[in-house]
Design a protein around this motif. Structure first.
Motif, PDB file in Angstrom:
ATOM      1  N   ASN A 150       0.821  -1.214   0.000  1.00 43.35           N
ATOM      2  CA  ASN A 150       0.000   0.000   0.000  1.00 43.35           C
ATOM      3  C   ASN A 150       0.854   1.264   0.000  1.00 43.35           C
ATOM      4  O   ASN A 150       0.330   2.365  -0.026  1.00 43.35           O
ATOM      5  CB  ASN A 150      -0.913   0.029   1.232  1.00 43.35           C
ATOM      6  CG  ASN A 150      -1.895  -1.122   1.216  1.00 43.35           C
ATOM      7  OD1 ASN A 150      -2.245  -1.617   0.146  1.00 43.35           O
ATOM      8  ND2 ASN A 150      -2.321  -1.562   2.391  1.00 43.35           N
ATOM      9  N   ARG A 151       2.160   1.083   0.053  1.00 46.18           N
ATOM     10  CA  ARG A 151       3.056   2.220   0.149  1.00 46.18           C
ATOM     11  C   ARG A 151       2.972   3.048  -1.132  1.00 46.18           C
ATOM     12  O   ARG A 151       3.057   2.526  -2.222  1.00 46.18           O
ATOM     13  CB  ARG A 151       4.479   1.684   0.336  1.00 46.18           C
ATOM     14  CG  ARG A 151       5.442   2.666   0.908  1.00 46.18           C
ATOM     15  CD  ARG A 151       6.683   1.965   1.427  1.00 46.18           C
ATOM     16  NE  ARG A 151       7.427   1.222   0.414  1.00 46.18           N
ATOM     17  CZ  ARG A 151       8.150   1.789  -0.550  1.00 46.18           C
ATOM     18  NH1 ARG A 151       8.207   3.093  -0.660  1.00 46.18           N
ATOM     19  NH2 ARG A 151       8.810   1.046  -1.417  1.00 46.18           N
ATOM     20  N   LYS A 152       2.771   4.363  -0.977  1.00 51.41           N
ATOM     21  CA  LYS A 152       2.707   5.261  -2.136  1.00 51.41           C
ATOM     22  C   LYS A 152       3.978   6.119  -2.145  1.00 51.41           C
ATOM     23  O   LYS A 152       4.322   6.731  -1.139  1.00 51.41           O
ATOM     24  CB  LYS A 152       1.500   6.201  -2.029  1.00 51.41           C
ATOM     25  CG  LYS A 152       0.157   5.486  -2.029  1.00 51.41           C
ATOM     26  CD  LYS A 152      -0.322   5.229  -3.442  1.00 51.41           C
ATOM     27  CE  LYS A 152      -1.739   4.721  -3.474  1.00 51.41           C
ATOM     28  NZ  LYS A 152      -1.901   3.377  -2.918  1.00 51.41           N
ATOM     29  N   PRO A 153       4.653   6.171  -3.295  1.00 53.83           N
ATOM     30  CA  PRO A 153       5.846   7.023  -3.344  1.00 53.83           C
ATOM     31  C   PRO A 153       5.485   8.506  -3.346  1.00 53.83           C
ATOM     32  O   PRO A 153       4.358   8.881  -3.657  1.00 53.83           O
ATOM     33  CB  PRO A 153       6.529   6.619  -4.648  1.00 53.83           C
ATOM     34  CG  PRO A 153       5.515   5.900  -5.452  1.00 53.83           C
ATOM     35  CD  PRO A 153       4.412   5.452  -4.543  1.00 53.83           C
ATOM     36  N   ILE A 154       6.476   9.315  -2.988  1.00 55.86           N
ATOM     37  CA  ILE A 154       6.320  10.773  -3.033  1.00 55.86           C
ATOM     38  C   ILE A 154       5.877  11.173  -4.441  1.00 55.86           C
ATOM     39  O   ILE A 154       6.333  10.617  -5.427  1.00 55.86           O
ATOM     40  CB  ILE A 154       7.656  11.449  -2.674  1.00 55.86           C
ATOM     41  CG1 ILE A 154       7.991  11.190  -1.193  1.00 55.86           C
ATOM     42  CG2 ILE A 154       7.619  12.942  -2.969  1.00 55.86           C
ATOM     43  CD1 ILE A 154       9.384  11.642  -0.804  1.00 55.86           C
ATOM     44  N   ASP A 155       4.964  12.145  -4.501  1.00 58.14           N
ATOM     45  CA  ASP A 155       4.398  12.581  -5.779  1.00 58.14           C
ATOM     46  C   ASP A 155       4.706  14.064  -5.997  1.00 58.14           C
ATOM     47  O   ASP A 155       4.471  14.868  -5.103  1.00 58.14           O
ATOM     48  CB  ASP A 155       2.876  12.356  -5.748  1.00 58.14           C
ATOM     49  CG  ASP A 155       2.217  12.672  -7.088  1.00 58.14           C
ATOM     50  OD1 ASP A 155       2.636  12.068  -8.093  1.00 58.14           O
ATOM     51  OD2 ASP A 155       1.312  13.513  -7.105  1.00 58.14           O
ATOM     52  N   PRO A 156       5.183  14.450  -7.164  1.00 56.68           N
ATOM     53  CA  PRO A 156       5.694  13.557  -8.198  1.00 56.68           C
ATOM     54  C   PRO A 156       7.060  13.006  -7.793  1.00 56.68           C
ATOM     55  O   PRO A 156       7.664  13.530  -6.855  1.00 56.68           O
ATOM     56  CB  PRO A 156       5.800  14.472  -9.416  1.00 56.68           C
ATOM     57  CG  PRO A 156       6.020  15.833  -8.851  1.00 56.68           C
ATOM     58  CD  PRO A 156       5.284  15.862  -7.546  1.00 56.68           C
ATOM     59  N   PRO A 157       7.562  11.987  -8.500  1.00 60.25           N
ATOM     60  CA  PRO A 157       8.873  11.450  -8.122  1.00 60.25           C
ATOM     61  C   PRO A 157       9.964  12.501  -8.322  1.00 60.25           C
ATOM     62  O   PRO A 157      10.020  13.125  -9.378  1.00 60.25           O
ATOM     63  CB  PRO A 157       9.065  10.266  -9.080  1.00 60.25           C
ATOM     64  CG  PRO A 157       8.106  10.489 -10.195  1.00 60.25           C
ATOM     65  CD  PRO A 157       6.971  11.285  -9.644  1.00 60.25           C
ATOM     66  N   PRO A 158      10.804  12.729  -7.311  1.00 60.82           N
ATOM     67  CA  PRO A 158      11.856  13.738  -7.456  1.00 60.82           C
ATOM     68  C   PRO A 158      12.933  13.307  -8.457  1.00 60.82           C
ATOM     69  O   PRO A 158      13.339  12.150  -8.472  1.00 60.82           O
ATOM     70  CB  PRO A 158      12.459  13.843  -6.057  1.00 60.82           C
ATOM     71  CG  PRO A 158      11.535  13.119  -5.149  1.00 60.82           C
ATOM     72  CD  PRO A 158      10.762  12.160  -5.962  1.00 60.82           C
ATOM     73  N   PHE A 159      13.339  14.274  -9.290  1.00 60.49           N
ATOM     74  CA  PHE A 159      14.447  14.074 -10.234  1.00 60.49           C
ATOM     75  C   PHE A 159      15.496  15.139  -9.937  1.00 60.49           C
ATOM     76  O   PHE A 159      15.167  16.315  -9.808  1.00 60.49           O
ATOM     77  CB  PHE A 159      14.002  14.268 -11.692  1.00 60.49           C
ATOM     78  CG  PHE A 159      12.878  13.362 -12.130  1.00 60.49           C
ATOM     79  CD1 PHE A 159      12.714  12.096 -11.599  1.00 60.49           C
ATOM     80  CD2 PHE A 159      11.986  13.799 -13.100  1.00 60.49           C
ATOM     81  CE1 PHE A 159      11.675  11.261 -12.024  1.00 60.49           C
ATOM     82  CE2 PHE A 159      10.947  12.976 -13.530  1.00 60.49           C
ATOM     83  CZ  PHE A 159      10.791  11.714 -12.992  1.00 60.49           C
ATOM     84  N   VAL A 160      16.753  14.716  -9.886  1.00 55.61           N
ATOM     85  CA  VAL A 160      17.857  15.641  -9.650  1.00 55.61           C
ATOM     86  C   VAL A 160      18.788  15.562 -10.849  1.00 55.61           C
ATOM     87  O   VAL A 160      19.082  14.476 -11.349  1.00 55.61           O
ATOM     88  CB  VAL A 160      18.604  15.264  -8.355  1.00 55.61           C
ATOM     89  CG1 VAL A 160      19.842  16.130  -8.169  1.00 55.61           C
ATOM     90  CG2 VAL A 160      17.665  15.407  -7.151  1.00 55.61           C
ATOM     91  N   GLU A 161      19.212  16.725 -11.330  1.00 53.04           N
ATOM     92  CA  GLU A 161      20.138  16.758 -12.469  1.00 53.04           C
ATOM     93  C   GLU A 161      21.514  17.215 -12.008  1.00 53.04           C
ATOM     94  O   GLU A 161      21.640  18.181 -11.250  1.00 53.04           O
ATOM     95  CB  GLU A 161      19.638  17.708 -13.566  1.00 53.04           C
ATOM     96  CG  GLU A 161      20.555  17.699 -14.777  1.00 53.04           C
ATOM     97  CD  GLU A 161      20.117  18.638 -15.895  1.00 53.04           C
ATOM     98  OE1 GLU A 161      20.791  18.665 -16.934  1.00 53.04           O
ATOM     99  OE2 GLU A 161      19.107  19.362 -15.724  1.00 53.04           O
ATOM    100  N   LEU A 162      22.533  16.503 -12.488  1.00 47.69           N
ATOM    101  CA  LEU A 162      23.925  16.892 -12.268  1.00 47.69           C
ATOM    102  C   LEU A 162      24.459  17.501 -13.552  1.00 47.69           C
ATOM    103  O   LEU A 162      24.311  16.921 -14.628  1.00 47.69           O
ATOM    104  CB  LEU A 162      24.759  15.653 -11.906  1.00 47.69           C
ATOM    105  CG  LEU A 162      26.286  15.846 -11.915  1.00 47.69           C
ATOM    106  CD1 LEU A 162      26.741  16.774 -10.791  1.00 47.69           C
ATOM    107  CD2 LEU A 162      26.993  14.493 -11.812  1.00 47.69           C
ATOM    108  N   GLN A 163      25.060  18.675 -13.434  1.00 46.38           N
ATOM    109  CA  GLN A 163      25.737  19.278 -14.582  1.00 46.38           C
ATOM    110  C   GLN A 163      27.207  19.484 -14.228  1.00 46.38           C
ATOM    111  O   GLN A 163      27.531  19.830 -13.092  1.00 46.38           O
ATOM    112  CB  GLN A 163      25.095  20.623 -14.946  1.00 46.38           C
ATOM    113  CG  GLN A 163      23.687  20.468 -15.488  1.00 46.38           C
ATOM    114  CD  GLN A 163      23.070  21.798 -15.895  1.00 46.38           C
ATOM    115  OE1 GLN A 163      23.654  22.860 -15.721  1.00 46.38           O
ATOM    116  NE2 GLN A 163      21.868  21.736 -16.454  1.00 46.38           N
ATOM    117  N   VAL A 164      28.056  19.251 -15.209  1.00 49.22           N
ATOM    118  CA  VAL A 164      29.490  19.468 -15.047  1.00 49.22           C
ATOM    119  C   VAL A 164      29.901  20.502 -16.086  1.00 49.22           C
ATOM    120  O   VAL A 164      29.535  20.405 -17.255  1.00 49.22           O
ATOM    121  CB  VAL A 164      30.285  18.154 -15.234  1.00 49.22           C
ATOM    122  CG1 VAL A 164      31.792  18.418 -15.145  1.00 49.22           C
ATOM    123  CG2 VAL A 164      29.874  17.129 -14.181  1.00 49.22           C
TER     124      VAL A 164
END
Length: 182
Positions: free
Chosen positions: A28-42
């Motif tokens: 029944n576990r619901k993930p955080i909404d919306p799913p977090p996305f992290v971007e790495l830039q170099v």
């Protein structure tokens, strides 16, 4: 290896809401909404060919962070979070079809009701045989609400970026239309 002074981190998709996860109800576990996305830039001057996009040794971890104080909510992620707390780097195309390095957190739930932030820390495992892990930086999400079942309004429709990452092979749950509770 990459140096932390040449990297930037961005939360490309902010968490908005989560249904509190009660222990023992994995299905029944619901993930955080919306799913977090992290971007790495170099920076290009450091990595002109952007080799880091294919670096399998870069990863990110997530911890629950207090809403108004810059500190972790607790000392072990497993106390307050459930799910997958580590993401490897994924080379994905964004909404304008440009390759980027993304960490995708499609399976994190929070076990405590309240307002929090998420802290994403990024590391590179150096492949020189020493097993050295180098800290590249961290970024903190916006505040989001963790609610009880009675306050929870349901999950929103998956947005374009979530659908796009899903189509590129990320394990993300896709919602076609917002759920309405009767």
């Amino acid at each position: 290896g990459i140096r932390s002074n040449s990297t930037s981190l961005y939360v490309r998709q902010q968490p908005r809401v989560a249904l509190v996860s009660t222990t023992g109800t994995e299905k029944n576990r619901k993930p955080i909404d919306p799913p977090p996305f992290v971007e790495l830039q170099v920076e290009r001057r450091v990595d002109p060919s952007q080799h880091f996009l294919n670096n399998p040794y870069i990863f990110s971890t997530v911890t629950l962070y207090k809403a108004d104080v810059d500190q972790d909510y607790d000392d072990t992620p497993g106390k307050s979070l459930a799910g997958t707390f580590v993401s490897s780097a994924n080379r994905l195309k964004n909404e304008v079809n440009i390759d980027g390095c993304y960490f995708v957190f499609g399976d994190i739930s929070v076990k405590v009701v309240g307002t929090y932030r998420l802290k994403f820390s990024v590391y590179e495992m150096r492949k020189d045989g020493q097993g050295v892990v180098v800290y590249l930086g961290a970024v903190i999400s916006d505040k989001f609400q963790v609610q009880t079942q009675k306050d929870f309004q349901g999950l929103s429709e998956s947005n374009y970026l979530t659908k796009s990452f899903h189509e590129q092979g990320m394990h993300l749950r896709i919602r076609k239309e917002p759920r309405t509770t009767l």
